[in-house]
Write an enzyme that holds these catalytic residues in place. Structure first.
Site, PDB file in Angstrom:
ATOM      1  N   ALA A 101      -8.135   0.559   6.768  1.00 52.87           N
ATOM      2  CA  ALA A 101      -9.329   1.084   7.428  1.00 52.87           C
ATOM      3  C   ALA A 101      -9.415   0.800   8.916  1.00 52.87           C
ATOM      4  O   ALA A 101     -10.392   1.190   9.561  1.00 52.87           O
ATOM      5  CB  ALA A 101     -10.568   0.476   6.758  1.00 52.87           C
ATOM      6  N   ASP A 115      -3.556  -8.798   2.537  1.00 54.93           N
ATOM      7  CA  ASP A 115      -2.520  -7.899   2.018  1.00 54.93           C
ATOM      8  C   ASP A 115      -3.049  -7.039   0.866  1.00 54.93           C
ATOM      9  O   ASP A 115      -3.228  -7.533  -0.249  1.00 54.93           O
ATOM     10  CB  ASP A 115      -1.329  -8.745   1.558  1.00 54.93           C
ATOM     11  N   TYR A 139      12.489  13.151   7.955  1.00 52.16           N
ATOM     12  CA  TYR A 139      11.196  12.811   7.383  1.00 52.16           C
ATOM     13  C   TYR A 139      11.058  13.298   5.934  1.00 52.16           C
ATOM     14  O   TYR A 139      11.248  12.542   4.999  1.00 52.16           O
ATOM     15  CB  TYR A 139      10.039  13.338   8.263  1.00 52.16           C
ATOM     16  N   VAL A 159      -0.237  10.786  17.315  1.00 53.44           N
ATOM     17  CA  VAL A 159       0.188   9.507  17.878  1.00 53.44           C
ATOM     18  C   VAL A 159      -0.628   8.406  17.209  1.00 53.44           C
ATOM     19  O   VAL A 159      -1.847   8.328  17.380  1.00 53.44           O
ATOM     20  CB  VAL A 159      -0.088   9.454  19.402  1.00 53.44           C
TER      21      VAL A 159
HETATM   22  P1  NAI Z   1      -1.790   3.211  11.134  1.00 47.51           P
HETATM   23  O1  NAI Z   1      -0.624   2.341  11.417  1.00 47.51           O
HETATM   24  O2  NAI Z   1      -2.662   3.630  12.252  1.00 47.51           O
HETATM   25  O3  NAI Z   1      -2.749   2.500  10.024  1.00 47.51           O
HETATM   26  C1  NAI Z   1      -2.247   1.740   8.968  1.00 47.51           C
HETATM   27  C2  NAI Z   1      -3.348   0.916   8.316  1.00 47.51           C
HETATM   28  O4  NAI Z   1      -2.760   0.193   7.204  1.00 47.51           O
HETATM   29  C3  NAI Z   1      -3.992  -0.143   9.204  1.00 47.51           C
HETATM   30  O5  NAI Z   1      -5.364  -0.230   8.900  1.00 47.51           O
HETATM   31  C4  NAI Z   1      -3.297  -1.443   8.773  1.00 47.51           C
HETATM   32  O6  NAI Z   1      -4.053  -2.633   8.990  1.00 47.51           O
HETATM   33  C5  NAI Z   1      -3.153  -1.171   7.294  1.00 47.51           C
HETATM   34  N1  NAI Z   1      -2.143  -1.984   6.622  1.00 47.51           N
HETATM   35  C6  NAI Z   1      -0.796  -2.007   6.826  1.00 47.51           C
HETATM   36  N2  NAI Z   1      -0.216  -2.880   5.962  1.00 47.51           N
HETATM   37  C7  NAI Z   1      -1.210  -3.405   5.203  1.00 47.51           C
HETATM   38  C8  NAI Z   1      -1.261  -4.340   4.139  1.00 47.51           C
HETATM   39  N3  NAI Z   1      -0.164  -4.915   3.638  1.00 47.51           N
HETATM   40  N4  NAI Z   1      -2.466  -4.664   3.621  1.00 47.51           N
HETATM   41  C9  NAI Z   1      -3.612  -4.093   4.094  1.00 47.51           C
HETATM   42  N5  NAI Z   1      -3.622  -3.183   5.084  1.00 47.51           N
HETATM   43  C10 NAI Z   1      -2.437  -2.845   5.632  1.00 47.51           C
HETATM   44  O7  NAI Z   1      -1.197   4.454  10.331  1.00 47.51           O
HETATM   45  P2  NAI Z   1      -1.616   5.986  10.170  1.00 47.51           P
HETATM   46  O8  NAI Z   1      -0.741   6.820  11.033  1.00 47.51           O
HETATM   47  O9  NAI Z   1      -3.088   6.167  10.224  1.00 47.51           O
HETATM   48  O10 NAI Z   1      -1.092   6.238   8.679  1.00 47.51           O
HETATM   49  C11 NAI Z   1      -1.945   6.198   7.546  1.00 47.51           C
HETATM   50  C12 NAI Z   1      -1.388   7.175   6.519  1.00 47.51           C
HETATM   51  O11 NAI Z   1      -1.417   8.505   7.081  1.00 47.51           O
HETATM   52  C13 NAI Z   1       0.078   6.888   6.140  1.00 47.51           C
HETATM   53  O12 NAI Z   1       0.254   7.133   4.773  1.00 47.51           O
HETATM   54  C14 NAI Z   1       0.837   7.933   6.969  1.00 47.51           C
HETATM   55  O13 NAI Z   1       2.089   8.262   6.396  1.00 47.51           O
HETATM   56  C15 NAI Z   1      -0.147   9.104   6.884  1.00 47.51           C
HETATM   57  N6  NAI Z   1       0.063  10.151   7.890  1.00 47.51           N
HETATM   58  C16 NAI Z   1       0.210   9.862   9.224  1.00 47.51           C
HETATM   59  C17 NAI Z   1       0.476  10.867  10.138  1.00 47.51           C
HETATM   60  C18 NAI Z   1       0.667  10.558  11.596  1.00 47.51           C
HETATM   61  O14 NAI Z   1       1.181  11.436  12.315  1.00 47.51           O
HETATM   62  N7  NAI Z   1       0.263   9.422  12.079  1.00 47.51           N
HETATM   63  C19 NAI Z   1       0.569  12.280   9.721  1.00 47.51           C
HETATM   64  C20 NAI Z   1       0.284  12.489   8.320  1.00 47.51           C
HETATM   65  C21 NAI Z   1       0.081  11.455   7.437  1.00 47.51           C
END
Ligand code: NAI
Length: 396
Positions: free
Chosen positions: A48, A110, A234, A273
């Site tokens: 979140a 975690d 990817y 990004v």
């Molecule tokens: P992000 O890196 O901004 O957010 C990841 C979140 O996961 C953060 O809140 C982080 O604290 C949390 N997290 C990571 N490891 C954790 C753990 N062990 N325990 C608890 N929390 C943990 O990533 P983003 O880009 O928002 O990605 C979220 C989802 O969206 C992923 O499944 C990604 O593949 C998907 N996605 C992302 C796109 C992009 O271009 N950024 C495009 C389409 C899908």
């Protein structure tokens, strides 16, 4: 402390507390400007604190007046080093939610562990009542299996053969060539373990067993497909296998939630990004081209615009539109034929010398720094700032 950006590889190791608060407040203001939405009232968001998960938390709170419980894995400040951006984002979010008279609580730890799932359930029971939306938005490099203690790492690799294409060193402003060797069978399996749907299913099963899910509950997770040029890397690579697993899991979860008339969806979201996407080879160069084309066309969206549209036009619309695989497609604007055609043409044409004119790489860099709270007009970055910031609901 005066906080400046310090970049190492594809990550910034510092974050600015006031800048992160500005980022959250901009996103809240965007949602308020768009207007209120029909939607969930009691939301659990796993992942979140940044990116898509944070945007989903903000749309739930500011658009739907929902109570939210956020789970994430961030680092607080020890007074010498800054906290991570997700920590500061959450601190600002909780203040805004409380000011709006809404419940907001957070758990830092975690999410793959049994312990954190149990803590979340306890909080939900004591403080929230039943959950009507569970958002699964983790992007993690590794996972410890909660039963066996075994560690799994995810990799971003092609399958079967090595893959070479143009890439970018965003910070140096240079076009490079990336060759990525194919993954081993073990690496493929491990990536599925980390980024597939197994943990999403564990969460939903535990929440169901604890009887904390409401009638008609929905659960969503985010996936990506993307263009032909990143296919080998990817969608047809290790991470794509994990996303396929996630998509199958959605079907299993819908079956599991049948008695509650609940539904699980995967939303295929747009490339953006974020801290997660910056780590993938080749993709940032494509994102640079995509941003340029979508901005010119007037269809560019960041996380908050994507998620607002997800709620309004898909998840809480009269009818939930999906593709033939049952997936919600908020990547629809990205995948339009003319956008793809033009973005790939820019990708092919760009060189280090023409990076600025052809790709507007400055705006990629600006967005990257904004993830860490740098580059907001209202923040005076020359002023000392207190880096130890509390998240109101978390006792240290
Ligand atoms: P992000 O890196 O901004 O957010 C990841 C979140 O996961 C953060 O809140 C982080 O604290 C949390 N997290 C990571 N490891 C954790 C753990 N062990 N325990 C608890 N929390 C943990 O990533 P983003 O880009 O928002 O990605 C979220 C989802 O969206 C992923 O499944 C990604 O593949 C998907 N996605 C992302 C796109 C992009 O271009 N950024 C495009 C389409 C899908």
């Amino acid at each position: 402390m005066i906080v400046e950006p310090k970049v190492r590889g594809f990550i910034c190791t510092t974050a600015h507390p006031e800048g992160c608060a500005a980022s959250v407040n901009h996103q809240i203001a965007y949602v308020k400007n768009q207007g209120t939405l029909e939607g969930p009232k009691n939301v659990l968001i796993i992942g979140a604190s940044t990116g898509y998960g944070l945007a989903t938390r903000i749309v739930s709170m500011a658009g739907c007046s929902a109570n939210t419980l956020g789970v994430f894995y961030e680092r607080e400040s020890n007074g010498k080093k800054t906290a991570t951006a997700g920590w500061y984002n959450t601190a600002a979010f909780e203040v805004a939610a409380t000011d709006a008279g809404l419940y907001a609580s957070s758990i830092n730890g975690d999410a793959f562990s049994h312990e954190i799932k149990e803590q979340a359930i306890e909080k939900i029971k004591k403080e929230m009542g039943k959950i009507d939306l569970v958002v699964y938005s983790l992007a993690a490099p590794r996972r410890i299996d909660p039963d066996t203690g075994e560690k799994y790492g995810s990799v971003l690799k092609p399958i079967g053969q090595s893959y070479t294409n143009k890439s970018i060193d965003v910070m140096q402003g240079q076009i490079t060539e990336a060759t990525i060797e194919p993954a081993t069978t073990e690496e493929i399996e491990n990536t599925i373990k980390v980024m597939g749907g197994e943990d999403w299913e564990l969460w939903i099963k535990k929440l169901l067993e604890a009887d904390v899910l409401a009638e008609g509950v929905r659960t969503i997770a985010y996936s990506y497909i993307g263009p032909d040029i990143t296919l080998a890397m990817y969608r047809e690579g290790t991470i794509g296998k994990a996303k396929e697993h996630l998509e199958h899991t959605a079907k299993d979860l819908t079956a599991l939630l049948k008695d509650l008339e609940g539904v699980a969806y995967v939303t295929v979201a747009k490339a953006l990004v974020t801290q997660a996407s910056a780590a993938i080879p080749i993709v940032p160069l494509y994102i640079g081209a995509l941003y340029k084309v979508m901005k010119a066309k007037g269809t560019h969206e960041g996380c908050i615009e994507q998620i607002y549209r997800l709620f309004k036009d898909f998840l809480y619309a009269d009818e939930v539109k999906t593709d033939e695989e049952g997936r919600i497609r908020t990547d629809d604007y990205e995948m339009e034929a003319d956008v793809q055609h033009d973005a790939i043409a820019l990708f092919d044409q760009v060189t280090t010398d023409t990076l600025q004119q052809v790709l507007d790489i400055q705006s990629y860099q600006d967005e990257f720094f904004k993830l860490f709270g740098f580059g907001f007009d209202e923040v005076d970055y020359e002023q000392d700032v207190e880096v130890k910031v509390d998240i109101p609901s978390i006792e240290l």
